[in-house]
Scaffold this active site. Structure first.
Site, PDB file in Angstrom:
ATOM      1  N   ASP A   1       0.822  -1.222   0.000  1.00  0.00           N
ATOM      2  CA  ASP A   1       0.000   0.000   0.000  1.00  0.00           C
ATOM      3  C   ASP A   1       0.855   1.270   0.000  1.00  0.00           C
ATOM      4  O   ASP A   1       0.675   2.156   0.852  1.00  0.00           O
ATOM      5  CB  ASP A   1      -0.918   0.023   1.227  1.00  0.00           C
ATOM      6  CG  ASP A   1      -1.680  -1.273   1.433  1.00  0.00           C
ATOM      7  OD1 ASP A   1      -2.126  -1.863   0.436  1.00  0.00           O
ATOM      8  OD2 ASP A   1      -1.822  -1.692   2.600  1.00  0.00           O
TER       9      ASP A   1
ATOM     10  N   GLU B   1     -11.518   0.335  -3.183  1.00  0.00           N
ATOM     11  CA  GLU B   1     -10.656   0.897  -2.142  1.00  0.00           C
ATOM     12  C   GLU B   1      -9.490   1.633  -2.818  1.00  0.00           C
ATOM     13  O   GLU B   1      -9.439   1.770  -4.031  1.00  0.00           O
ATOM     14  CB  GLU B   1     -10.127  -0.212  -1.223  1.00  0.00           C
ATOM     15  CG  GLU B   1      -9.269  -1.248  -1.924  1.00  0.00           C
ATOM     16  CD  GLU B   1      -8.885  -2.410  -1.016  1.00  0.00           C
ATOM     17  OE1 GLU B   1      -9.325  -2.453   0.152  1.00  0.00           O
ATOM     18  OE2 GLU B   1      -8.130  -3.290  -1.481  1.00  0.00           O
TER      19      GLU B   1
END
Length: 344
Positions: free
Chosen positions: A31, A243
């Site tokens: 991420d 997301e």
């Protein structure tokens, strides 16, 4: 990339075919939120660990406990791990699951924005600050008021205003906030999702206060529309938001990008202001090995770069990922050239 295809992969061959290699391999990172501060690249990733928590669709096995900061003098330079910048035990309101963070700088002060689950099991978003881009960061005693869900991404526009994009469905709990408060009823990550023919759930955006510690307005929807101007539908899983929000601006256009989650694409749309709506334009990144796909986009010197992760180093273990980077190209028509993460 689908789970059932992992067992058939030759990982030695895959690593040779990959267009980029992990920036660090002594820990697992994911991420990545990348920024250039003072002429240097700083990456704020999740820190994946083996937690022995069983796999589930809520992402309980993503049980990260702290954040490291990675720096690079340039995209070609070696990556340096500066160690733990913030631990969950140093966050008064948080209990577990330090998921995808982001960072920002203002007036020489550095801000780390992060989601975590509070003891009541609800994801909130917090802020921690430091005088250094590498930390250590000191967390505010409470989460941001009216914050919820996951994946904060903070964007500073040309006028100096800062905006936070956030949200994620399934384990990110966005579907449980459809009526403005947390709905604990129902079992599993699919509870409260719209039906296939309804508009898809949207990421959220809120302008931040001048001190970057709170929302300066009520969060509103980041609407993604198709070529006819209609909002994407929940059943359009190859394109709809799941997301991993990100925002960057290039040649006057605002580029909102996101992950489609269970279909494993990084997609993008363009608009003329930070709030949108954003017209779907295409894919930035095709599926990587591993269930998740999460990215950031950063300009260094006169080139743009995509930061992303895959699970090739861990040979397909979905919660043990490694951060990578590759050059990203904007085309003259405003589109972004789609990136294939592996050369066949």
């Amino acid at each position: 990339m689908p789970e059932d295809s992992i067992e058939h992969i030759d990982f030695d061959k895959l690593r040779q075919q990959a267009i980029s290699q992990p920036l660090v391999d002594h820990i697992y990172t994911a991420d990545p939120s990348a920024h250039v501060f003072n002429g240097k690249i700083y990456i704020y990733p999740s820190h994946d660990i083996e937690s022995n928590v069983p796999f589930d669709d809520l992402g309980s096995h993503f049980a990260m406990q702290d954040y490291h900061v990675i720096s690079m003098d340039s995209p070609e330079a070696a990556a340096v791990d500066h160690g733990v910048a913030l631990d969950v035990t140093d966050v008064p309101w948080a209990e577990k699951q330090m998921w995808a963070p982001d960072a920002a700088e203002k007036d020489g002060r550095y801000y780390l924005f992060f989601p975590a689950k509070a003891p009541d099991g609800i994801f909130r978003i917090g802020v921690a600050t430091s005088q250094s881009p590498t930390g250590p960061f000191k967390a505010e005693p409470e989460a941001i008021r009216n914050s919820f869900s996951i994946d904060p991404a903070v964007f500073c526009d040309d006028d100096g205003k800062y905006y936070m994009y956030f949200g994620g469905i399934w384990g990110g709990q966005l579907q449980r906030w459809r009526k403005g408060s947390f709905n604990a009823a129902g079992e599993g990550p699919l509870a409260h999702l719209p039906s296939a023919g309804e508009p898809a759930l949207c990421a959220k955006i809120a302008r931040l206060t001048d001190d970057l510690l709170q929302f300066d307005e009520q969060p509103r929807d980041v609407v993604i529309i198709d070529e006819s101007g209609n909002p994407l539908l929940a059943g359009d899983t190859d394109r709809r938001f799941f997301e991993a929000s990100w925002m960057h601006r290039h040649n006057g256009l605002y580029y909102f990008s996101w992950s489609t989650g269970d279909t494993h694409f990084i997609c993008y749309g363009t608009g003329d202001n930070p709030y949108g709506p954003f017209t779907y334009r295409g894919r930035i990144l095709e599926p990587v090995v591993g269930w998740t796909s999460h990215h950031s986009i950063c300009k260094y010197a006169d080139k743009w770069y995509l930061f992303y992760h895959d699970s090739s180093l861990s040979e397909g273990v979905t919660h043990l990922r490694s951060v990578k980077l590759t050059e990203l190209q904007h085309l003259d028509n405003g589109e972004i050239r789609t990136i294939q993460p592996y050369i066949k």
